[in-house]
Design a protein around this motif. Sequence first.
Motif, PDB file in Angstrom:
ATOM      1  N   THR A  86       0.842  -1.201   0.000  1.00  0.00           N
ATOM      2  CA  THR A  86       0.000   0.000   0.000  1.00  0.00           C
ATOM      3  C   THR A  86       0.880   1.256   0.000  1.00  0.00           C
ATOM      4  OG1 THR A  86      -1.847  -1.076   1.112  1.00  0.00           O
ATOM      5  CG2 THR A  86      -1.717   1.310   1.329  1.00  0.00           C
ATOM      6  N   MET A  89       2.407   1.680  -3.498  1.00  0.00           N
ATOM      7  CA  MET A  89       1.433   1.916  -4.577  1.00  0.00           C
ATOM      8  C   MET A  89       0.578   3.159  -4.368  1.00  0.00           C
ATOM      9  SD  MET A  89       1.529   0.030  -7.198  1.00  0.00           S
ATOM     10  CE  MET A  89       3.318   0.017  -7.151  1.00  0.00           C
ATOM     11  N   THR A  90       0.487   3.681  -3.122  1.00  0.00           N
ATOM     12  CA  THR A  90      -0.410   4.828  -2.881  1.00  0.00           C
ATOM     13  C   THR A  90       0.273   6.009  -2.209  1.00  0.00           C
ATOM     14  OG1 THR A  90      -1.139   4.267  -0.627  1.00  0.00           O
ATOM     15  CG2 THR A  90      -2.269   3.150  -2.445  1.00  0.00           C
ATOM     16  N   SER A 100      -4.462  -0.918   0.326  1.00  0.00           N
ATOM     17  CA  SER A 100      -4.752   0.353  -0.352  1.00  0.00           C
ATOM     18  C   SER A 100      -5.987   1.038   0.230  1.00  0.00           C
ATOM     19  CB  SER A 100      -4.836   0.162  -1.870  1.00  0.00           C
ATOM     20  OG  SER A 100      -3.516  -0.093  -2.345  1.00  0.00           O
ATOM     21  N   THR A 115      -4.410   4.189  -6.163  1.00  0.00           N
ATOM     22  CA  THR A 115      -3.143   3.512  -6.455  1.00  0.00           C
ATOM     23  C   THR A 115      -2.522   4.041  -7.760  1.00  0.00           C
ATOM     24  OG1 THR A 115      -4.029   1.753  -7.870  1.00  0.00           O
ATOM     25  CG2 THR A 115      -4.175   1.407  -5.488  1.00  0.00           C
ATOM     26  N   THR A 143      -2.530  -3.120  -5.843  1.00  0.00           N
ATOM     27  CA  THR A 143      -2.464  -2.304  -7.058  1.00  0.00           C
ATOM     28  C   THR A 143      -3.861  -1.952  -7.578  1.00  0.00           C
ATOM     29  OG1 THR A 143      -2.427  -4.173  -8.616  1.00  0.00           O
ATOM     30  CG2 THR A 143      -0.290  -3.437  -7.764  1.00  0.00           C
ATOM     31  N   HIS A 146      -9.233  -2.225  -2.745  1.00  0.00           N
ATOM     32  CA  HIS A 146      -9.211  -1.455  -1.493  1.00  0.00           C
ATOM     33  C   HIS A 146     -10.051  -2.199  -0.471  1.00  0.00           C
ATOM     34  CE1 HIS A 146      -7.714   1.900  -3.977  1.00  0.00           C
ATOM     35  NE2 HIS A 146      -8.568   1.418  -4.866  1.00  0.00           N
ATOM     36  N   PHE A 358       6.233   5.877  -4.171  1.00  0.00           N
ATOM     37  CA  PHE A 358       5.037   6.279  -4.926  1.00  0.00           C
ATOM     38  C   PHE A 358       5.282   7.604  -5.643  1.00  0.00           C
ATOM     39  CE2 PHE A 358       1.121   8.856  -4.923  1.00  0.00           C
ATOM     40  CZ  PHE A 358       0.359   8.106  -5.808  1.00  0.00           C
TER      41      PHE A 358
END
Length: 371
Positions: A86, A89-90, A100, A115, A143, A146, A358
């Motif tokens: 998470t 990716m976020t 996420s 993401t 990815t 959520h 990220f």
Amino acid sequence: MPIPKKAVALTVAVLLTGAAGMSHAQEARNVIVFLGDAGGIPTLNAGGILANDKPQSLFIHSMPYIALSDTSSANQWVTDSGAGMTAIMTGHKTNNSMVSAIPSGPNGAVTPVKTLLEYAEQRGLSTGVMTNMKIWDATPAATYAHVAARKDKDSIFQQMLKPRFGNGVDILIGKGRADAAASFAGRQTTAEKAFADAGYRYGEDPSIVREAGRAAVLRDADFAPIPAVEATIAQLARNPKGYFLMVEWDMHTDDPKKGLRHVKEMDDMIRRVHEIAGKDTLILFTADHSFGLRMGGGKRGAPLAEQYDAEAAKPGVTTASNSVISVEDGHTGEEVLVAATGPGADKVHGFMPNTRLFDILLSAFGWKRDQ
Ligand SMILES: [Zn+2]
């Protein structure tokens, strides 16, 4: 009046610097993240020596920009894959086992966080997720899904086919075929029908990716990584806007030889992808967290694998007590390697929180955070 030689040299130098400066700031058309799950530095070190009997012999070791990334989660010093992925990716740290999503109130309420794959879908790029673990497992799920709890595979499968942005992940390759069958059966449909309705060619053989712009390959057995990643990139690269691809390879070493073989497999895959992806592609390798593997011995001049096996064969020697390579079965909290090459890779240096990855990936595309 003839221009003095010195002035010409100066002008040329200025022009060259200017050109270099421009190419330096070039954006990536494509971004590929290789995520070695549990692939900490001790695992990369042992995996490389086990494969080649030489130190620093992996392709990863030749990547020009490196950093050390903190992997702690919002509520624990040692992260799980959900919170670890998470963050990457976020750009948000979250609690262990969340995917996420970040805590937003009492009683476990969460808010989804967008993401990088969703940014890419929103902007019309093509996207892919490939893993040798289950496609709904926490790392790939982070990815495109959520959820408050990583084990909520029914919600993860639903979200896989009902994306918040664009038309969702274009190429999916991973395990968990039986799980998909069970999950969709619970909703009075079949995985075949659900994926077909969402526009996917659905099958078990990664070679179907060659024939379809959108494909979901779910299986329960291992597959050869290089043909699968080549087929995926060939499809994604047909989009002139570019693509985002995440490839996860399991490097957990609870079974040490299997985990360390996966280091070599992923490294071979990165080497091959670097050959075919083109100079406008940012390639970044990292791990979501490290693992309790230690190389405690081994002589130069004889294959390390033989020395490990000889130790393992001695009476009473366990995986935890092997004097060549030992494993305490669990995630660990030390920093992990980030290694990168391509446009935007120069931002990878020093010690950093995992959330900065990220921003590095987003800015490589030339995009800004919108939350
Ligand atoms: Zn993990």
